[in-house]
Design an enzyme around this catalytic site. Structure first.
Site, short mmCIF file in Angstrom:
data_model
loop_
_atom_site.label_atom_id
_atom_site.label_comp_id
_atom_site.label_asym_id
_atom_site.label_seq_id
_atom_site.Cartn_x
_atom_site.Cartn_y
_atom_site.Cartn_z
N GLY A 84 0.82 -1.22 0.00
CA GLY A 84 0.00 0.00 0.00
C GLY A 84 0.85 1.26 0.00
N GLY A 143 5.64 4.44 -8.74
CA GLY A 143 6.45 3.23 -8.91
C GLY A 143 5.55 2.00 -8.99
N HIS A 144 4.59 1.92 -8.05
CA HIS A 144 3.62 0.82 -8.08
C HIS A 144 2.81 0.85 -9.38
CE1 HIS A 144 4.00 1.31 -3.56
NE2 HIS A 144 4.30 0.04 -3.73
N GLY A 201 9.41 -4.34 -8.18
CA GLY A 201 10.27 -3.20 -8.51
C GLY A 201 11.73 -3.51 -8.18
N ASP A 227 13.95 -2.87 -4.77
CA ASP A 227 14.22 -3.95 -3.82
C ASP A 227 14.97 -5.06 -4.55
OD1 ASP A 227 12.70 -3.03 -1.36
OD2 ASP A 227 11.18 -2.86 -2.90
N GLN A 263 15.36 -8.41 -2.83
CA GLN A 263 14.06 -9.08 -2.70
C GLN A 263 13.74 -9.87 -3.97
OE1 GLN A 263 10.32 -7.57 -0.70
NE2 GLN A 263 9.87 -6.93 -2.79
N VAL A 318 11.44 3.60 -10.45
CA VAL A 318 10.87 4.89 -10.88
C VAL A 318 11.37 5.95 -9.90
CG1 VAL A 318 8.73 6.18 -11.30
CG2 VAL A 318 8.84 3.74 -11.84
N SER A 332 9.38 5.58 -3.09
CA SER A 332 9.18 4.60 -2.03
C SER A 332 8.05 5.09 -1.14
CB SER A 332 10.47 4.49 -1.20
OG SER A 332 10.20 3.86 0.04
O1 PAF Z 1 8.01 -5.08 -1.73
C1 PAF Z 1 7.01 -5.05 -0.98
O2 PAF Z 1 6.22 -4.10 -0.94
C2 PAF Z 1 6.79 -6.22 -0.03
O3 PAF Z 1 8.00 -6.72 0.43
C3 PAF Z 1 5.92 -7.32 -0.62
C4 PAF Z 1 6.59 -7.98 -1.80
C5 PAF Z 1 4.58 -6.73 -1.06
C6 PAF Z 1 5.64 -8.40 0.43
O4 PAF Z 1 4.98 -7.89 1.54
#
Ligand code: PAF
Length: 278
Positions: A31, A36-37, A146, A149, A152, A175, A184
């Protein structure tokens, strides 16, 4: 757009979609959505017949209770922001997601012992727990993450490989704000002055790719010294690693592709970013 709050409802909806043989693109988020999202969602929309995002601030990936408490939450604004791009938004409660307690233990070898893995113990296990549960429930064809991270993405790719999941992981470019700051959700917590100063993170990273040395320690020193000129910064790490294995290297010639990853506090706010050397 349809808002879904429970796993049962989610499974019912997706059962019908899967029976129809439609491709599903998934964007997991916590959220506080920003451009970027949106870039992930636009890409998901382009490449799939059905799109779904999750909005869930996942407690198991926070190793600092204060960080979890201050993580921005803005569900109604988020829904309005993305409703034209997503067919479904899955926004469950903590009780819903963790009706079965989070006892899973995932292992990622060297990938989880460096950088974010050592700075935030148990963080990646928490990420893997939620992402694996979401993947199991949604069973997407593609999932979008993205590159801010960076580590990740390596963890998620490893998760998919370990469990042989038929999901394509799609990394998407960072972005940035006009001033270069990587977008972020945490930027919301920066004051206007901090936000302006935080633009120096990317400026310095970019400059570090142009200095005339291949010695990693010299590049790290350049970055640390430049950023130390600003009182608000507290550098946690700047690691330059093999982009495929995340192993630290000594010289830029030591690996075919190299990335520099930074974690730095701007005042109270912890920011991460990264840059490619090759
Ligand atoms: O990158 C994120 O926002 C979080 O780590 C994710 C992948 C949604 C997992 O909670």
């Amino acid at each position: 757009m349809m808002l879904i709050k429970t796993v049962e409802e989610l499974k019912n909806v997706l059962f019908q979609i899967n029976c129809g043989g439609k491709s599903v693109g998934f964007v997991p988020t916590m959220g506080a959505l920003h451009e970027g999202h949106l870039s992930l969602m636009k890409r998901a929309r382009k490449e799939n017949q059905v799109t779904i995002c999750s909005i869930f601030v996942n407690p198991t990936q926070f190793n600092n209770a204060d960080d979890l408490k201050h993580y921005p939450r803005s569900l109604e604004k988020d829904i309005a922001f993305v409703q034209n791009y997503m067919d479904f938004i899955f926004a469950p409660s903590v009780e819903e997601v963790y009706a079965v307690p989070a006892t899973e233990q995932y292992h990622f070898g060297d990938l989880e012992t460096v950088m974010e893995g050592s700075a935030r113990p148990s963080h990646f296990n928490g990420v893997a727990i939620i992402v694996k549960r979401l993947f199991d429930w949604i069973q997407p064809d593609r999932a979008y993450f993205g590159e801010k991270d960076f580590q990740q993405i390596a963890i998620i790719k490893s998760l998919v490989k370990q469990f042989n999941l038929p999901i394509q992981i799609v990394p998407c470019p960072i972005v940035r704000d006009e001033n270069g700051l990587a977008l972020s959700s945490r930027n919301m917590r920066l004051s206007e002055t901090e936000r302006q100063i935080a633009a120096n993170i990317y400026r310095v990273l970019k400059e570090s790719t142009a200095i005339k040395t291949k010695q990693v320690s010299a590049i790290q020193k350049f970055v640390a010294d430049e950023l130390a000129k600003f009182d608000i910064f507290h550098l946690e790490y700047y690691e330059i690693v093999n982009a495929d294995t995340l192993h630290p290297i000594q010289n830029l010639d030591d690996a075919p592709s190299v990335v520099g990853c930074i974690a730095i506090y701007a005042g109270e706010v912890r920011l991460i970013d990264n840059i490619r050397y090759k």
